[in-house]
Every structure is written in structure tokens, then in C-alpha cells.
Design an enzyme around this catalytic site. Structure first.
Site, mmCIF file in Angstrom:
data_model
loop_
_atom_site.group_PDB
_atom_site.id
_atom_site.type_symbol
_atom_site.label_atom_id
_atom_site.label_comp_id
_atom_site.label_asym_id
_atom_site.label_seq_id
_atom_site.Cartn_x
_atom_site.Cartn_y
_atom_site.Cartn_z
ATOM 1 N N TYR A 172 0.842 -1.196 0.000
ATOM 2 C CA TYR A 172 0.000 0.000 0.000
ATOM 3 C C TYR A 172 0.877 1.246 0.000
ATOM 4 O O TYR A 172 1.689 1.445 0.911
ATOM 5 C CB TYR A 172 -0.937 0.030 1.200
ATOM 6 C CG TYR A 172 -1.964 -1.088 1.242
ATOM 7 C CD1 TYR A 172 -2.221 -1.903 0.141
ATOM 8 C CD2 TYR A 172 -2.696 -1.337 2.407
ATOM 9 C CE1 TYR A 172 -3.154 -2.921 0.194
ATOM 10 C CE2 TYR A 172 -3.641 -2.350 2.457
ATOM 11 C CZ TYR A 172 -3.861 -3.137 1.346
ATOM 12 O OH TYR A 172 -4.795 -4.152 1.408
ATOM 13 N N SER A 188 -5.340 -14.021 1.227
ATOM 14 C CA SER A 188 -6.257 -13.061 0.623
ATOM 15 C C SER A 188 -6.503 -13.442 -0.831
ATOM 16 O O SER A 188 -5.556 -13.632 -1.598
ATOM 17 C CB SER A 188 -5.679 -11.644 0.701
ATOM 18 O OG SER A 188 -6.548 -10.707 0.077
ATOM 19 N N SER A 225 -13.825 -4.163 0.953
ATOM 20 C CA SER A 225 -14.793 -3.492 0.080
ATOM 21 C C SER A 225 -16.236 -3.907 0.354
ATOM 22 O O SER A 225 -16.990 -4.217 -0.573
ATOM 23 C CB SER A 225 -14.454 -3.744 -1.392
ATOM 24 O OG SER A 225 -15.103 -2.810 -2.217
ATOM 25 N N PRO A 226 -16.671 -3.893 1.621
ATOM 26 C CA PRO A 226 -18.069 -4.243 1.906
ATOM 27 C C PRO A 226 -19.055 -3.246 1.307
ATOM 28 O O PRO A 226 -20.232 -3.562 1.146
ATOM 29 C CB PRO A 226 -18.127 -4.238 3.434
ATOM 30 C CG PRO A 226 -17.033 -3.302 3.853
ATOM 31 C CD PRO A 226 -15.936 -3.533 2.850
ATOM 32 N N ASN A 263 -19.349 4.581 10.253
ATOM 33 C CA ASN A 263 -19.234 3.174 9.845
ATOM 34 C C ASN A 263 -19.391 2.213 11.011
ATOM 35 O O ASN A 263 -19.956 1.126 10.870
ATOM 36 C CB ASN A 263 -17.878 2.930 9.173
ATOM 37 C CG ASN A 263 -17.778 3.572 7.811
ATOM 38 O OD1 ASN A 263 -18.779 3.754 7.129
ATOM 39 N ND2 ASN A 263 -16.572 3.917 7.394
#
Length: 336
Positions: A54, A152, A206-207, A295
Site C-alpha cells: 500500500y 487473501s 470493500s463491503p 461506519n
């Protein structure tokens, strides 16, 4: 905050996990990133997900600095290895023993910690024997540099073989980190049943389908300025698959259902993934501290079965369910 066990282990993590994929080190300034991490801690989030790739290692450094001074035992820190880092040399990618052992040391240094709670294979490496990869993970666990191992975007068969080898080598592979949302359900057919059998939990990314399920993208209209879809550096390529008018029209049909549940559309999206018993956590990011507070309200929410049916009816045939998408989206060779 709700806390859930991760796989067949004694480790509990926060059901809302803070992730810094597209923000720290790239999209937002470091002081704002730190404010977001502090906001996450303030609302009870204890689990933080990052990766060495990242922002080409910068995200780990920002997270490490933001968490400095916190009681380490009260945190669960996750990172990953696979994608290219540094100058992208011939051994700066993949799951070879060399890359894994060098990468964990770099991650620990940037995160300013002696160990990570969960070290994850960011993708499956088709060019390295799985036995070599799993032996390297076993050695890292024995050295105390990682407590548990995860993967993942591995297929069900890859997860099954990884769990088998981990048991033979004496460590625990306890998690899978796939993309999962109301719109992207490709793990339901094979990955989730396999993981339930093997005692592996999902930590889903990425929900909110790259923000599409927040309802801010409207059919027939240009993406809002400053949104992910308008930012070529911030995941615009990833979100394109969801920006079709037929998808956006269906998503707008979720607005009255969110109102019915007393939630925002974004909260409904996060709460939806957390209804699945095999999901231990949903990863959410933030570019502003107030987004974190919003959230987290999805944690502990129970959606009635009737509402879940209405969500399926509202989205109809725009939902992607093909299990083959997991392997289709995986690298067929190392990316140098």
C-alpha cells in the site's frame, strides 16, 4: 464495538476493522490519517489492516506512527506480503522464502512493533511451491514475528491445501481476506463453505463495493468530484465494474430499505456482510475521522430475515456470484 473470534483460534478481533489501502500515504495527508486512526480507537476499533504494498510501504509507516504509544497487547495488527515493493526487483514480489522473510522484517520496522497478529499472503503465488511458502510462514510464527497466518483472494482449493500444510508444519492458518459485498458474492459458492469446514474466517474488504453501496453514485451522472471513481490514483479502475447504470439504478432501490432499518446506505452495506456467520470482520477505510464514527454503527446490528430477502430482490440480477471470478482475478504469474 462487537468482537468476534477469528477462525478456530482464541484470537478476537473487532468486527469493524480499520484498513488503510487507498488512504494512508497516498490520498490523505499523514496528520488526517492519524486523526482517522485515533477516531477508530475512540470508537472501540482494535484491529488494523494494512499491507507492505500500500503506497509502496508508506501506508505501513503511517499506521505505525499513528499507533505509537498505544498498548500493543490491546491491538490486533494485520499486514500482507506478495505484491511488488521497493524498486520492484526480481525478488521484490511473490511468496518465495526470500521475499517473505525480508518482507516481514520491513513490515515490523515500519509498523514499529515486534510482531504482527496476522500475516497474510496477499495473493496466491503460482510460481513458488506452496510448501516453500508455508515453511517460510511456519518459521516466521516460530520466531514470534507473526502470531497467525491468513490469505487473501485464494480459491477454495488453495485454501484447503494451505490449511493442510499449515497443520503439518505446526501453525494456524485462520483467515481469508476476500472482496465481499451485496454486489460481489463470488465467495459464497465455494470459498465460504470450504472455510466453514476448515475453521477459517473471512475478513472482507470493500463491503461497500468501493463506495457504490453508499448511494452517492447516481445513474446517468458523472461521479462526484473527489470521489474514488474520479480519482485515477485512488482505485478508479477497481470501481468501474460497479458503475453501470443498471447496477446504480438497483442500488438506489436500497435507500428505502436502509431507512426501514434506521441505517444509512453505507451502514446497511457493512451490516449486511456482518450477518454471515463466517465473516469475522468487515474492513472499512476513511479519509475523514467522522466517517469512522458513522461506519462503526453497523457493528452489532441484526438485520431481519425479511429485510435480507428484500435486499436480494432489490438488487436482482446485477449481483455477481460466479465462483470462478476468484481465480480469474488472481495473477497467473508473478507481477514484477
Amino acid at each position: 464495538m462487537e468482537f468476534r473470534y477469528l477462525g478456530n483460534s482464541g484470537l478476537k478481533i473487532s468486527a469493524i476493522t480499520y484498513g488503510n489501502w487507498l488512504t494512508h500515504g497516498s490520498q490523505v495527508e499523514n496528520d488526517v490519517a492519524t486523526q482517522c486512526v485515533r477516531a477508530a480507537l475512540d470508537v472501540g476499533i482494535s484491529s488494523f489492516d494494512t499491507a507492505d504494498t500500500y503506497a509502496n510501504t508508506k501506508a505501513e509507516s503511517v499506521l505505525g506512527e499513528a499507533l505509537k504509544g498505544e498498548r500493543r497487547e490491546s491491538l490486533e495488527i494485520f499486514t500482507k506480503v506478495f505484491w511488488p515493493t521497493g524498486p520492484g526487483g526480481k525478488n521484490d514480489t511473490g511468496l518465495s522464502r526470500k521475499h517473505i522473510l525480508e518482507s516481514i522484517n520491513g513490515s515490523l520496522r515500519r509498523l514499529q512493533t515486534d510482531y504482527v497478529d496476522l500475516y497474510q499472503a496477499h495473493r496466491y503465488d503460482p510460481e513458488t511451491p506452496l510448501e516453500e511458502t508455508m515453511q517460510a510462514f511456519a518459521d516466521i510464527v516460530r520466531q514470534g514475528k507473526a502470531l497467525y497466518i491468513g490469505v487473501s483472494e485464494w480459491t477454495a482449493d488453495q485454501i484447503r491445501e494451505g490449511v493442510k500444510l499449515s497443520k503439518e508444519l505446526g501453525f494456524q492458518l485462520i483467515s481469508s481476506q476476500p472482496q465481499y459485498s451485496m454486489l460481489w458474492r463470488v465467495i459464497e459458492g465455494e470459498v465460504i463453505p470450504t472455510c466453514e469446514e476448515l475453521g477459517v474466517s473471512q475478513i472482507v474488504w470493500s463491503p461497500m463495493a468501493q463506495g457504490v453501496l453508499s448511494g452517492k453514485y447516481l445513474p446517468g451522472q458523472r461521479p462526484p468530484e473527489g470521489s474514488r471513481a474520479a480519482d485515477e490514483k485512488g482505485g478508479a479502475d477497481m470501481i468501474k465494474r460497479f458503475l453501470r447504470d443498471d447496477v446504480l439504478e438497483r442500488v438506489q432501490g436500497l435507500a428505502p430499505l436502509a431507512d426501514e432499518a434506521g441505517l444509512t446506505m453505507a451502514q446497511l452495506a457493512v451490516a449486511w456482510v456482518l450477518q454471515h456467520r463466517n465473516v469475522a470482520a468487515a474492513i472499512v477505510g476513511a479519509s475523514r475521522p467522522e466517517q469512522v464514527a458513522e461506519n462503526v454503527k453497523a457493528a452489532g446490528v441484526r438485520l431481519e430475515p425479511e429485510l435480507m430477502v428484500k435486499i436480494d430482490e432489490a438488487l436482482g440480477d446485477v449481483v455477481e456470484r460466479d465462483p470462478a471470478k476468484t481465480s480469474e482475478n488472481a495473477p497467473q504469474e508473478r507481477v514484477a
